[in-house]
Design a protein around this motif. Structure first.
Motif, PDB file in Angstrom:
ATOM      1  N   ALA A  83       8.915  -9.662  -6.725  1.00  0.00           N
ATOM      2  CA  ALA A  83       8.978  -8.924  -7.828  1.00  0.00           C
ATOM      3  C   ALA A  83       9.628  -7.464  -7.604  1.00  0.00           C
ATOM      4  N   ILE A  84      10.217  -6.820  -8.434  1.00  0.00           N
ATOM      5  CA  ILE A  84      10.733  -5.393  -8.081  1.00  0.00           C
ATOM      6  C   ILE A  84       9.671  -4.387  -8.591  1.00  0.00           C
ATOM      7  N   LEU A  85       9.420  -3.425  -7.556  1.00  0.00           N
ATOM      8  CA  LEU A  85       8.451  -2.517  -7.578  1.00  0.00           C
ATOM      9  C   LEU A  85       9.000  -1.228  -8.391  1.00  0.00           C
ATOM     10  N   VAL A  86       8.140  -0.748  -9.524  1.00  0.00           N
ATOM     11  CA  VAL A  86       8.499   0.495 -10.277  1.00  0.00           C
ATOM     12  C   VAL A  86       7.171   1.359  -9.961  1.00  0.00           C
ATOM     13  N   CYS A  87       7.749   2.665  -9.624  1.00  0.00           N
ATOM     14  CA  CYS A  87       6.667   3.747  -9.590  1.00  0.00           C
ATOM     15  C   CYS A  87       7.174   5.429  -9.942  1.00  0.00           C
ATOM     16  N   GLY A  88       6.260   6.156  -9.753  1.00  0.00           N
ATOM     17  CA  GLY A  88       6.806   7.556 -10.058  1.00  0.00           C
ATOM     18  C   GLY A  88       7.627   8.286  -8.916  1.00  0.00           C
ATOM     19  N   GLY A  89       7.678   7.690  -7.692  1.00  0.00           N
ATOM     20  CA  GLY A  89       8.544   7.944  -6.934  1.00  0.00           C
ATOM     21  C   GLY A  89       8.080   8.888  -5.880  1.00  0.00           C
ATOM     22  N   LEU A  90       7.020   9.468  -5.752  1.00  0.00           N
ATOM     23  CA  LEU A  90       6.397  10.448  -5.004  1.00  0.00           C
ATOM     24  C   LEU A  90       5.610   9.873  -3.797  1.00  0.00           C
ATOM     25  N   GLY A  91       4.681  10.732  -3.332  1.00  0.00           N
ATOM     26  CA  GLY A  91       3.918  10.245  -2.232  1.00  0.00           C
ATOM     27  C   GLY A  91       2.451   9.443  -2.634  1.00  0.00           C
ATOM     28  N   GLY A 124       2.198  -3.533  -2.426  1.00  0.00           N
ATOM     29  CA  GLY A 124       3.635  -3.379  -2.314  1.00  0.00           C
ATOM     30  C   GLY A 124       4.203  -4.702  -1.566  1.00  0.00           C
ATOM     31  N   ARG A 125       3.777  -5.143  -0.385  1.00  0.00           N
ATOM     32  CA  ARG A 125       4.105  -6.034   0.629  1.00  0.00           C
ATOM     33  C   ARG A 125       4.163  -7.391  -0.349  1.00  0.00           C
ATOM     34  N   GLU A 126       2.945  -7.587  -1.094  1.00  0.00           N
ATOM     35  CA  GLU A 126       2.784  -8.916  -1.742  1.00  0.00           C
ATOM     36  C   GLU A 126       3.570  -9.002  -3.008  1.00  0.00           C
ATOM     37  N   LEU A 127       4.033  -7.823  -3.717  1.00  0.00           N
ATOM     38  CA  LEU A 127       4.841  -7.892  -4.877  1.00  0.00           C
ATOM     39  C   LEU A 127       6.310  -8.343  -4.233  1.00  0.00           C
ATOM     40  N   ALA A 128       6.765  -7.748  -2.833  1.00  0.00           N
ATOM     41  CA  ALA A 128       7.951  -8.073  -2.356  1.00  0.00           C
ATOM     42  C   ALA A 128       7.998  -9.435  -2.018  1.00  0.00           C
ATOM     43  N   ARG A 129       6.969 -10.006  -1.385  1.00  0.00           N
ATOM     44  CA  ARG A 129       6.923 -11.357  -0.951  1.00  0.00           C
ATOM     45  C   ARG A 129       7.242 -12.334  -2.127  1.00  0.00           C
ATOM     46  N   GLN A 130       6.648 -12.044  -3.485  1.00  0.00           N
ATOM     47  CA  GLN A 130       6.668 -12.757  -4.529  1.00  0.00           C
ATOM     48  C   GLN A 130       7.953 -12.498  -5.328  1.00  0.00           C
ATOM     49  N   CYS A 175       5.575   1.522  -1.724  1.00  0.00           N
ATOM     50  CA  CYS A 175       6.938   1.471  -1.638  1.00  0.00           C
ATOM     51  C   CYS A 175       7.049   1.124   0.022  1.00  0.00           C
ATOM     52  N   LYS A 176       6.356   1.612   0.938  1.00  0.00           N
ATOM     53  CA  LYS A 176       6.527   1.123   2.238  1.00  0.00           C
ATOM     54  C   LYS A 176       6.322  -0.270   2.409  1.00  0.00           C
ATOM     55  N   GLY A 177       5.186  -0.547   1.845  1.00  0.00           N
ATOM     56  CA  GLY A 177       4.789  -2.187   1.862  1.00  0.00           C
ATOM     57  C   GLY A 177       5.886  -3.130   1.247  1.00  0.00           C
ATOM     58  N   ALA A 178       6.607  -2.618   0.266  1.00  0.00           N
ATOM     59  CA  ALA A 178       7.616  -3.506  -0.348  1.00  0.00           C
ATOM     60  C   ALA A 178       8.855  -3.626   0.547  1.00  0.00           C
ATOM     61  N   SER A 179       9.172  -2.485   1.178  1.00  0.00           N
ATOM     62  CA  SER A 179      10.343  -2.207   1.769  1.00  0.00           C
ATOM     63  C   SER A 179      10.285  -2.980   2.927  1.00  0.00           C
ATOM     64  N   SER A 180       9.006  -2.999   3.914  1.00  0.00           N
ATOM     65  CA  SER A 180       8.801  -3.637   4.913  1.00  0.00           C
ATOM     66  C   SER A 180       9.067  -5.266   4.664  1.00  0.00           C
ATOM     67  N   GLN A 181       8.959  -5.696   3.538  1.00  0.00           N
ATOM     68  CA  GLN A 181       9.363  -7.182   3.366  1.00  0.00           C
ATOM     69  C   GLN A 181      10.572  -7.459   2.429  1.00  0.00           C
ATOM     70  N   GLY A 182      11.450  -6.339   2.518  1.00  0.00           N
ATOM     71  CA  GLY A 182      12.657  -6.392   1.712  1.00  0.00           C
ATOM     72  C   GLY A 182      12.627  -6.267   0.296  1.00  0.00           C
ATOM     73  N   GLY A 183      11.848  -5.750  -0.162  1.00  0.00           N
ATOM     74  CA  GLY A 183      11.494  -5.570  -1.697  1.00  0.00           C
ATOM     75  C   GLY A 183      12.312  -4.477  -2.219  1.00  0.00           C
ATOM     76  N   ILE A 184      12.728  -4.475  -3.499  1.00  0.00           N
ATOM     77  CA  ILE A 184      13.574  -3.392  -4.242  1.00  0.00           C
ATOM     78  C   ILE A 184      12.440  -2.456  -4.913  1.00  0.00           C
ATOM     79  N   THR A 185      12.674  -1.224  -4.470  1.00  0.00           N
ATOM     80  CA  THR A 185      11.807  -0.072  -5.015  1.00  0.00           C
ATOM     81  C   THR A 185      12.489   0.939  -6.037  1.00  0.00           C
ATOM     82  N   ILE A 186      11.855   1.046  -7.168  1.00  0.00           N
ATOM     83  CA  ILE A 186      12.416   2.296  -7.978  1.00  0.00           C
ATOM     84  C   ILE A 186      11.519   3.472  -8.313  1.00  0.00           C
ATOM     85  N   GLY A 187      12.025   4.505  -8.189  1.00  0.00           N
ATOM     86  CA  GLY A 187      11.076   5.766  -8.399  1.00  0.00           C
ATOM     87  C   GLY A 187      11.682   6.489  -9.416  1.00  0.00           C
TER      88      GLY A 187
END
Lengths: 161, 161, 161, 161
Positions: free
Chosen positions: B36-44, B28-34, B51-63
């Motif tokens: 990319a927008i992260l798509v996932c099933g939105g759960l745990g 997630g972190r690396e996707l955000a650094r590069q 998503c936690k990793g992406a958020s820590s780098q300011g990335g966008i997350t779709i669930g």
């Protein structure tokens, strides 16, 4: 339910080898002989061969179609269900069955195997996918060596979900 | 599309091991650094860790959620899509992505891998399922040894479908 | 969620009159001015006009597409969600929103209005369907006389479902 | 298809008045007498009453269920289809029919009417919704005054889609 008959799905490629078609047709015949109702995705290949076999023995066939028209069903489908949902219909094919017999198959069939296993529906395999997870074999797909064995295993494992 | 950013799905179990969570968070972190927008099933599980990793780098997350309420999304989801369609939503998760990274995972993840491969969407695997068909290995899942390698392969293979 | 922004769906015909397009564009502009995220079915007509309006004010637009390709999205969609489920995606459009604004529309729009009301999601109408049941008017669709009124009503009724 | 029988959907509330149940039961009886196959959402209320009527005359009943288990079907369903897709299954109910008879009903029924009209499937109404669009009455729902009239109109309008 119709006289407590079992609902068994037969899944496999919309195009298939002659050998797969032969297996599927015999699976369909045997399901009908044993009084089971055949559920499938309603199209060609393994689906059509299984329905042909079932029809030859007077069996009932249900086709859960991806598209918008009943005209896309193979000629042996008696009950066409028109989902309008594309390949999301794969999940409905397996959930409508009490056990699943997979014959050959491509990635669509693999998605159906996965949805069935996720839902706790028994999957019997004839010359189909095998799985391993993180390097460890996953033996959830129950192997059968012949159509008759596949049908017998499916009927004995079918649950009243 | 948002500045021609790539949409990459991260798939894996709703429950996962610590090691899988660590891999997912770094993906997630690396996707955000590069970018990319992260798509996932939105759960745990893997989804939340990514998503936690992406958020820590300011990335966008779709669930893309299975249920009827946005309240079921993990706390790092910025764009909750409420499908109301149960696990039929798996097909939407992968079709909304240009490449998929699978981490560990159970049968739900396997169904997503299968739907992606059926649709011609590249799948990169980290400690996940491997497949063989009729006894022959199927090498469609592209192996990666690290989160960075998985992200690089996903981004280079992402297609503008 | 993105800074607690509201998600508002704009629904209407994939083809529409000039007047409807004008209403939709102004609805989109006003949603963006007020910081809401626009959800729609991602195609042309009312959907495209609303997205054009939102984009002109820097708003975020989500398009929940019926088909298999992100290429079918209108040019103002920033977040394309590719459902692969045909018009079953209508239910996802409304469930992903906290309130719905209906502008004109044909039977697809009517299905979205119905799914929203079934789910308890407020529906604001601009020159759209009106309903009666068994001869009695059903006033569940909240009427608005202008785009600004529609947006204000949608935002004030939006629930954190 | 089963001897070229017609597939007719009966839609209406999962809870209904005694009067609606009486209408639905008579519709089911008449459909079976005329050899049609009854398609419905598989649950209670109007659906159950219609299936009860059809069963009493030896008719075939198909229930397209929203949930994950065939156990949720009403006791008169012979062919349970388990979609696992929630109320997105409404679209499958109508697309699987060649004509639709709506009796009473709430917003779920309205969504089915809308999906049917969108797909060009004739809708016959008994004490159900009526529509107007932008102030103009929409007469697409064909009115019937009795169960027999509803069935006759449905069968004469049923198309081989």
């Amino acid at each position: 339910m119709i006289n407590n008959k079992r609902f068994i799905a037969v899944i496999g490629g919309g195009q298939c080898s002659k050998e797969e078609a032969k297996l599927a047709e015999e699976v369909g015949r045997e399901l009908a002989r044993q009084g089971a109702i055949l559920v499938c995705g309603g199209l060609g290949g393994v689906m059509e061969a299984a329905c042909k076999g079932a029809s030859s023995q007077g069996g009932i066939t249900i086709g859960i179609l991806p598209g918008d028209s009943r005209q896309t069903a193979n000629p042996y489908i008696q009950i066409p269900i028109v989902t309008g949902m594309g390949y999301a219909r794969n999940i409905t094919v397996v959930k409508s069955a009490q056990a699943v017999i997979a014959i050959g198959g491509n990635y669509g069939t693999l998605s159906e195997i996965a949805h069935a296993l996720q839902s706790g529906i028994p999957v019997i395999g004839l010359n189909t996918w095998s799985l391993s997870r993180n390097g460890q074999p996953d033996d959830s797909i129950i192997l059968a060596q012949s159509p008759a064995e596949a049908v017998n295993k499916a009927l004995s494992l079918a649950k009243n979900r």
